[in-house]
Design a protein around this motif. Structure first.
Motif, PDB file in Angstrom:
ATOM      1  N   ALA A 195      44.568 -15.362  16.894  1.00 45.61           N
ATOM      2  CA  ALA A 195      45.651 -14.394  16.697  1.00 45.61           C
ATOM      3  C   ALA A 195      45.993 -14.247  15.219  1.00 45.61           C
ATOM      4  CB  ALA A 195      46.887 -14.820  17.487  1.00 45.61           C
ATOM      5  N   SER A 196      45.794 -15.315  14.447  1.00 47.16           N
ATOM      6  CA  SER A 196      46.024 -15.231  12.999  1.00 47.16           C
ATOM      7  C   SER A 196      45.005 -14.307  12.342  1.00 47.16           C
ATOM      8  CB  SER A 196      45.933 -16.625  12.363  1.00 47.16           C
ATOM      9  OG  SER A 196      46.804 -17.539  12.995  1.00 47.16           O
ATOM     10  N   ASP A 197      43.765 -14.347  12.819  1.00 49.29           N
ATOM     11  CA  ASP A 197      42.750 -13.431  12.300  1.00 49.29           C
ATOM     12  C   ASP A 197      43.134 -11.978  12.573  1.00 49.29           C
ATOM     13  OD1 ASP A 197      41.120 -15.346  11.234  1.00 49.29           O
ATOM     14  OD2 ASP A 197      39.624 -15.292  12.845  1.00 49.29           O
ATOM     15  N   VAL A 198      43.677 -11.709  13.775  1.00 50.31           N
ATOM     16  CA  VAL A 198      44.096 -10.343  14.112  1.00 50.31           C
ATOM     17  C   VAL A 198      45.181  -9.884  13.155  1.00 50.31           C
ATOM     18  CG1 VAL A 198      45.201  -8.909  15.880  1.00 50.31           C
ATOM     19  CG2 VAL A 198      43.431 -10.549  16.530  1.00 50.31           C
ATOM     20  N   TYR A 199      46.142 -10.767  12.873  1.00 53.46           N
ATOM     21  CA  TYR A 199      47.212 -10.413  11.932  1.00 53.46           C
ATOM     22  C   TYR A 199      46.626 -10.115  10.551  1.00 53.46           C
ATOM     23  CZ  TYR A 199      51.713 -10.495   9.540  1.00 53.46           C
ATOM     24  OH  TYR A 199      52.821 -10.142   8.801  1.00 53.46           O
ATOM     25  N   SER A 200      45.729 -10.981  10.072  1.00 57.79           N
ATOM     26  CA  SER A 200      45.161 -10.791   8.736  1.00 57.79           C
ATOM     27  C   SER A 200      44.342  -9.516   8.655  1.00 57.79           C
ATOM     28  CB  SER A 200      44.306 -12.002   8.357  1.00 57.79           C
ATOM     29  OG  SER A 200      45.102 -13.174   8.277  1.00 57.79           O
ATOM     30  N   LEU A 201      43.629  -9.183   9.735  1.00 56.60           N
ATOM     31  CA  LEU A 201      42.905  -7.913   9.753  1.00 56.60           C
ATOM     32  C   LEU A 201      43.894  -6.751   9.730  1.00 56.60           C
ATOM     33  CD1 LEU A 201      40.375  -6.185   9.975  1.00 56.60           C
ATOM     34  CD2 LEU A 201      40.444  -6.500  12.465  1.00 56.60           C
ATOM     35  N   GLY A 202      44.988  -6.866  10.486  1.00 54.78           N
ATOM     36  CA  GLY A 202      46.020  -5.824  10.452  1.00 54.78           C
ATOM     37  C   GLY A 202      46.603  -5.654   9.058  1.00 54.78           C
ATOM     38  N   ALA A 203      46.845  -6.775   8.352  1.00 57.87           N
ATOM     39  CA  ALA A 203      47.369  -6.699   6.987  1.00 57.87           C
ATOM     40  C   ALA A 203      46.344  -6.039   6.052  1.00 57.87           C
ATOM     41  CB  ALA A 203      47.726  -8.095   6.485  1.00 57.87           C
ATOM     42  N   THR A 204      45.058  -6.307   6.294  1.00 59.41           N
ATOM     43  CA  THR A 204      44.002  -5.695   5.485  1.00 59.41           C
ATOM     44  C   THR A 204      43.953  -4.185   5.697  1.00 59.41           C
ATOM     45  OG1 THR A 204      42.695  -7.732   5.530  1.00 59.41           O
ATOM     46  CG2 THR A 204      41.514  -5.687   5.066  1.00 59.41           C
ATOM     47  N   LEU A 205      44.035  -3.755   6.963  1.00 64.19           N
ATOM     48  CA  LEU A 205      44.028  -2.323   7.258  1.00 64.19           C
ATOM     49  C   LEU A 205      45.297  -1.654   6.734  1.00 64.19           C
ATOM     50  CD1 LEU A 205      42.648  -2.382  10.927  1.00 64.19           C
ATOM     51  CD2 LEU A 205      41.384  -2.278   8.760  1.00 64.19           C
ATOM     52  N   TYR A 206      46.424  -2.359   6.816  1.00 62.78           N
ATOM     53  CA  TYR A 206      47.687  -1.847   6.255  1.00 62.78           C
ATOM     54  C   TYR A 206      47.519  -1.573   4.760  1.00 62.78           C
ATOM     55  CZ  TYR A 206      52.741  -1.849   5.140  1.00 62.78           C
ATOM     56  OH  TYR A 206      54.005  -1.532   4.686  1.00 62.78           O
ATOM     57  N   ALA A 207      46.921  -2.537   4.046  1.00 59.15           N
ATOM     58  CA  ALA A 207      46.713  -2.364   2.607  1.00 59.15           C
ATOM     59  C   ALA A 207      45.794  -1.187   2.322  1.00 59.15           C
ATOM     60  CB  ALA A 207      46.142  -3.643   1.998  1.00 59.15           C
ATOM     61  N   VAL A 246      49.242   0.925  16.115  1.00 64.40           N
ATOM     62  CA  VAL A 246      48.269  -0.157  16.246  1.00 64.40           C
ATOM     63  C   VAL A 246      48.529  -1.227  15.187  1.00 64.40           C
ATOM     64  CG1 VAL A 246      45.821  -0.737  16.380  1.00 64.40           C
ATOM     65  CG2 VAL A 246      46.605   1.521  17.100  1.00 64.40           C
ATOM     66  N   LEU A 247      48.783  -0.803  13.943  1.00 64.10           N
ATOM     67  CA  LEU A 247      49.065  -1.764  12.877  1.00 64.10           C
ATOM     68  C   LEU A 247      50.303  -2.585  13.200  1.00 64.10           C
ATOM     69  CD1 LEU A 247      48.393   0.266   9.597  1.00 64.10           C
ATOM     70  CD2 LEU A 247      46.878  -1.327  10.785  1.00 64.10           C
ATOM     71  N   HIS A 252      52.575  -8.032  14.628  1.00 61.11           N
ATOM     72  CA  HIS A 252      53.736  -8.568  15.345  1.00 61.11           C
ATOM     73  C   HIS A 252      53.944 -10.013  14.932  1.00 61.11           C
ATOM     74  CE1 HIS A 252      56.599  -9.364  18.530  1.00 61.11           C
ATOM     75  NE2 HIS A 252      56.535  -8.099  18.895  1.00 61.11           N
ATOM     76  N   VAL A 253      55.196 -10.389  14.687  1.00 60.81           N
ATOM     77  CA  VAL A 253      55.490 -11.747  14.232  1.00 60.81           C
ATOM     78  C   VAL A 253      55.178 -12.777  15.307  1.00 60.81           C
ATOM     79  CG1 VAL A 253      57.908 -11.717  14.972  1.00 60.81           C
ATOM     80  CG2 VAL A 253      57.227 -13.142  13.023  1.00 60.81           C
ATOM     81  N   ASP A 254      55.213 -12.368  16.573  1.00 57.22           N
ATOM     82  CA  ASP A 254      54.895 -13.272  17.681  1.00 57.22           C
ATOM     83  C   ASP A 254      53.398 -13.176  17.980  1.00 57.22           C
ATOM     84  OD1 ASP A 254      54.660 -14.759  19.944  1.00 57.22           O
ATOM     85  OD2 ASP A 254      56.056 -13.588  21.168  1.00 57.22           O
ATOM     86  N   PRO A 255      52.633 -14.255  17.776  1.00 59.62           N
ATOM     87  CA  PRO A 255      51.186 -14.170  18.020  1.00 59.62           C
ATOM     88  C   PRO A 255      50.844 -13.736  19.444  1.00 59.62           C
ATOM     89  CG  PRO A 255      51.735 -16.197  16.847  1.00 59.62           C
ATOM     90  CD  PRO A 255      53.041 -15.570  17.261  1.00 59.62           C
ATOM     91  N   ALA A 256      51.697 -14.080  20.419  1.00 64.74           N
ATOM     92  CA  ALA A 256      51.410 -13.736  21.812  1.00 64.74           C
ATOM     93  C   ALA A 256      51.494 -12.238  22.064  1.00 64.74           C
ATOM     94  CB  ALA A 256      52.367 -14.472  22.743  1.00 64.74           C
TER      95      ALA A 256
END
Length: 502
Positions: A195-207, A246-247, A252-256
């Motif tokens: 789930a941390s990887d998903v967040y980091s990918l989301g942050a990458t796409l956001y950037a 999607v971003l 989301h702050v909650d990994p679940a």
């Protein structure tokens, strides 16, 4: 092995240096056995005096080779071989003529939502395959996504990734990853997860679509940046359009509550095609639900908090009817009292129309115009009953006559549930129509566009192309027998003039 032309393992000839990073130097090489280009990643052993660090680095590189060799996916850089040179491992990897996303953003600043969604769908699919193999990347960022000349996106650098069944060799107390792209739970010291990887990918796409990471990129004060990331309250995307929902779920702050990589890939592909998002809405936390008192309590209404943090007064409690039954009045008095109270009670029990957060309203309007004119059927679903009552056939017919839609003034909330936006319609002949709209939005759970008023409009028509100059004409000659000179009695061919006797 720092020289061009060096031959490694009797097989790999170094051609030129491609780049360097924290783990080592990458070279373009030729596999002389298979006659193909490869990338050779040389271990960086700058601190050769500290044998413990050198050994740890060697273990890291060997672990990277073992992990990456498990992963076979068209959107992940393949590792072909692991060799040793001068006592240090060298990874022989697939060579992809490409630039990193970091290089692309350094040149362009940001990318369009469609291009980012296409790239993200590919990267998410690779993450899905990696997680299925028990691999967590741990350092998703623009520098670790390569974009090929044909638009193919591939994840690279599993150098600090972690396999579930591998022994971790990262030293205690070191946070592996780049602060601007870490998930909140990792920034707070928890172990990385898929789930941390998903967040980091989301942050990458956001950037990539916004031009900066969700929390900025303060490289000079990484500690302060980590605190902001750990808090998890980022600025909602402003330029992402239909990509924003999607971003927001990926961040989301909650990994679940984050989508899996497979769900994220599917949702990003839907953005590219203009299809409705397959992601279900995130559940609302219990503490954010307004509470309605079960019993009647006299006094002013209390306040609860929305998801966006704005205080909203709760509905007034329904008045108790116990006094009716406790009253000693006659039956007629009771009937009169009930007849008087019923209209009022019915009005009080009607739930108030929700007032949506300004950021949500502005996002809905941005998403709506981003779908037009290419996807009118999808845009139609963003309209409320009041707008849809005007007829779908005429709606889609109008948008089929428009070549392009541009937002020239971003959506802005002026009054509750009201958004103003200025757009430019480009017509097939080049005519441009600039309009300022005031949209009214309503909805029980999500805002829909219920009304659309054009406040002002202007039209500019391209000037017609200059008319070509008329060709020069010779002086026309009169037909024979018609032209007479002064005093002449005959035409040019000797015939008698008109009116003369034969």
């Amino acid at each position: 092995m720092t020289e061009v032309g060096a031959l490694l393992a009797g097989r790999y000839r170094l051609e030129r240096r491609l780049g360097s990073g924290g783990m080592g130097v990458v070279w373009l090489a030729t596999d002389e056995l298979l006659q193909r280009p490869v990338a050779a990643k040389q271990l960086n052993a700058a601190d050769g005096t500290n044998q413990a660090l050198v050994e740890e680095a060697r273990q890291r590189a060997m672990r990277e080779g073992r992990i990456a060799a498990r992963l076979h996916h068209p959107n992940a850089v393949a590792v072909h071989d692991v060799i040793e040179q001068d006592g240090f491992p060298v990874l022989i990897m697939e060579y992809l003529p490409s630039r990193s996303l970091a290089e692309v953003l350094a040149e362009k600043g940001r990318m369009t939502p469609g291009a980012v969604a296409s790239m993200g769908a590919q990267a998410a699919a690779a993450l899905d395959a990696a997680h299925a193999a028990g691999i967590t990347h741990r350092d998703m960022k623009p520098g670790n996504i390569l974009i090929g000349d044909d638009g193919t996106a591939k994840i690279t650098d599993f150098g600090i990734s972690h396999a579930a069944d591998d022994v971790a060799v990262t030293r205690t107390g070191i946070i592996a990853g780049t602060p601007a792209y870490l998930s909140p739970e990792v920034a707070r010291g928890h172990a990385p997860t898929p789930a941390s990887d998903v967040y980091s990918l989301g942050a990458t796409l956001y950037a990539a679509v916004e031009g900066a990471p969700p929390f900025g990129d303060d490289a000079e004060n990484s500690i302060a940046l980590l605190h902001e990331v750990a808090a998890g309250a980022f600025r909602p995307p402003q330029l992402a359009g239909v990509l924003a929902p999607v971003l927001t779920r990926m961040l989301h702050v909650d990994p679940a509550q984050r989508p899996t990589p497979a769900q994220a890939s599917e949702a990003l592909r839907a953005v590219v095609s203009g299809a409705p998002s397959p992601l279900p809405p995130a559940p609302v936390p219990d503490h954010a639900q307004p509470t309605v008192p079960a019993a009647a309590v006299a006094g002013p209404a209390r306040e609860s908090t929305r998801l966006d943090g704005r205080p909203v007064p709760e509905p007034e409690p329904v008045r108790s009817r116990r006094w009716i039954y406790l009253s000693a009045g006659a039956a007629a008095v009771v009937l009169v009292a009930l007849a008087f109270l019923l209209p009022t009670l019915g009005q009080e029990e009607t739930p108030p129309e929700p007032v949506f957060a300004p950021a949500e309203l502005e996002r809905v309007v941005s998403d709506y115009y981003a779908l037009l004119p290419e996807h009118p059927a999808n845009a139609w679903t963003r309209l409320g009953a009041g707008m849809q009552a005007q007829g779908r056939e005429g709606y889609e017919g109008f948008w089929s006559s428009v070549s392009e839609v541009r937002i020239v003034e971003p959506p802005a909330v002026g009054a509750p549930n009201t958004v103003r936006v200025a757009i430019e319609l480009v017509m097939p002949g080049g005519t441009r129509i600039t309009e300022q709209h005031q949209l009214g939005l309503r909805g029980a759970r999500q805002p829909l566009i219920e009304s659309d008023a054009v406040l002002n409009s202007s039209t500019s028509t391209p000037p017609p192309p200059p008319r070509p100059a008329p060709p020069e004409k010779d002086t026309p000659k009169h037909p024979p027998g018609k032209q007479k000179g002064p005093g002449s009695e005959q035409g040019h061919n000797g015939n008698k003039g008109k009116g003369e006797d034969d």
